[in-house]
Scaffold this motif. Sequence first.
Motif, PDB file in Angstrom:
ATOM      1  N   VAL A 167       0.834  -1.197   0.000  1.00 49.37           N
ATOM      2  CA  VAL A 167       0.000   0.000   0.000  1.00 49.37           C
ATOM      3  C   VAL A 167       0.866   1.244   0.000  1.00 49.37           C
ATOM      4  N   LEU A 168       1.986   1.215   0.708  1.00 53.35           N
ATOM      5  CA  LEU A 168       2.887   2.370   0.738  1.00 53.35           C
ATOM      6  C   LEU A 168       3.451   2.672  -0.649  1.00 53.35           C
ATOM      7  N   LYS A 169       3.758   1.617  -1.386  1.00 48.81           N
ATOM      8  CA  LYS A 169       4.286   1.799  -2.724  1.00 48.81           C
ATOM      9  C   LYS A 169       3.276   2.522  -3.614  1.00 48.81           C
ATOM     10  N   LYS A 170       2.016   2.160  -3.476  1.00 45.81           N
ATOM     11  CA  LYS A 170       0.953   2.831  -4.239  1.00 45.81           C
ATOM     12  C   LYS A 170       0.832   4.295  -3.831  1.00 45.81           C
ATOM     13  N   ILE A 172       3.150   6.255  -2.642  1.00 47.08           N
ATOM     14  CA  ILE A 172       4.308   7.010  -3.126  1.00 47.08           C
ATOM     15  C   ILE A 172       4.153   7.317  -4.610  1.00 47.08           C
ATOM     16  N   LYS A 173       3.631   6.353  -5.370  1.00 53.14           N
ATOM     17  CA  LYS A 173       3.445   6.566  -6.814  1.00 53.14           C
ATOM     18  C   LYS A 173       2.411   7.642  -7.084  1.00 53.14           C
ATOM     19  N   ASN A 174       1.404   7.750  -6.237  1.00 55.45           N
ATOM     20  CA  ASN A 174       0.315   8.715  -6.440  1.00 55.45           C
ATOM     21  C   ASN A 174       0.734  10.145  -6.122  1.00 55.45           C
ATOM     22  N   LYS A 175       1.868  10.355  -5.524  1.00 53.68           N
ATOM     23  CA  LYS A 175       2.294  11.716  -5.175  1.00 53.68           C
ATOM     24  C   LYS A 175       2.907  12.439  -6.320  1.00 53.68           C
TER      25      LYS A 175
END
Length: 175
Positions: A167-170, A172-175
């Motif tokens: 979930v953290l990876k997602k 970070i990508k959305n920022k």
Amino acid sequence: MTNSIIFDITPLMETATGTRELYSFDMPIDFENIKIKSHMTGKAEIMKIEDGFNAKVTDINVKVEVVCTKCLKKFSQNVHIAATERQFLMQKPIHIEDESDLYLVNKKDLTIDLGEFLRQEIILHFPLVPVCSKSCKGLCPTCGKDKNKEDCDCPKRETEGYKPLAVLKKLIKNK
């Protein structure tokens, strides 16, 4: 029981710098917030230095009670400190970086007390992750049963493909 390990420095007061006294100890000890399960044993070398005394303590052994991080049972763990040392000054220095790291000679009784110094060393030598045995199975995360005593019928967690930080990876990508 005591929380003090006191050494009389009177024999060293009028001696030359570098003079040493050697001691061995085997004594009951009681420290705040530490459950001691045995006598503390060790050796101490007290040496006169220019502005006080240097206390070198070696081969410290003591058993303490800790709690297993897997099954939450209390057990005894040996703590061994190979060597450590501290200076005990005759007077408080003018400039002090950390007052909690300052040890002074008791000038009234001409003694030094290694108690607090050794209490801190014991805490520093606690195991980071205490485990009662290498084979400890711990508690079931679902029902809480001790898996060392009995198996439970809870479904096993699938660890393959389990990615708790995905979930953290997602994010970070959305920022």
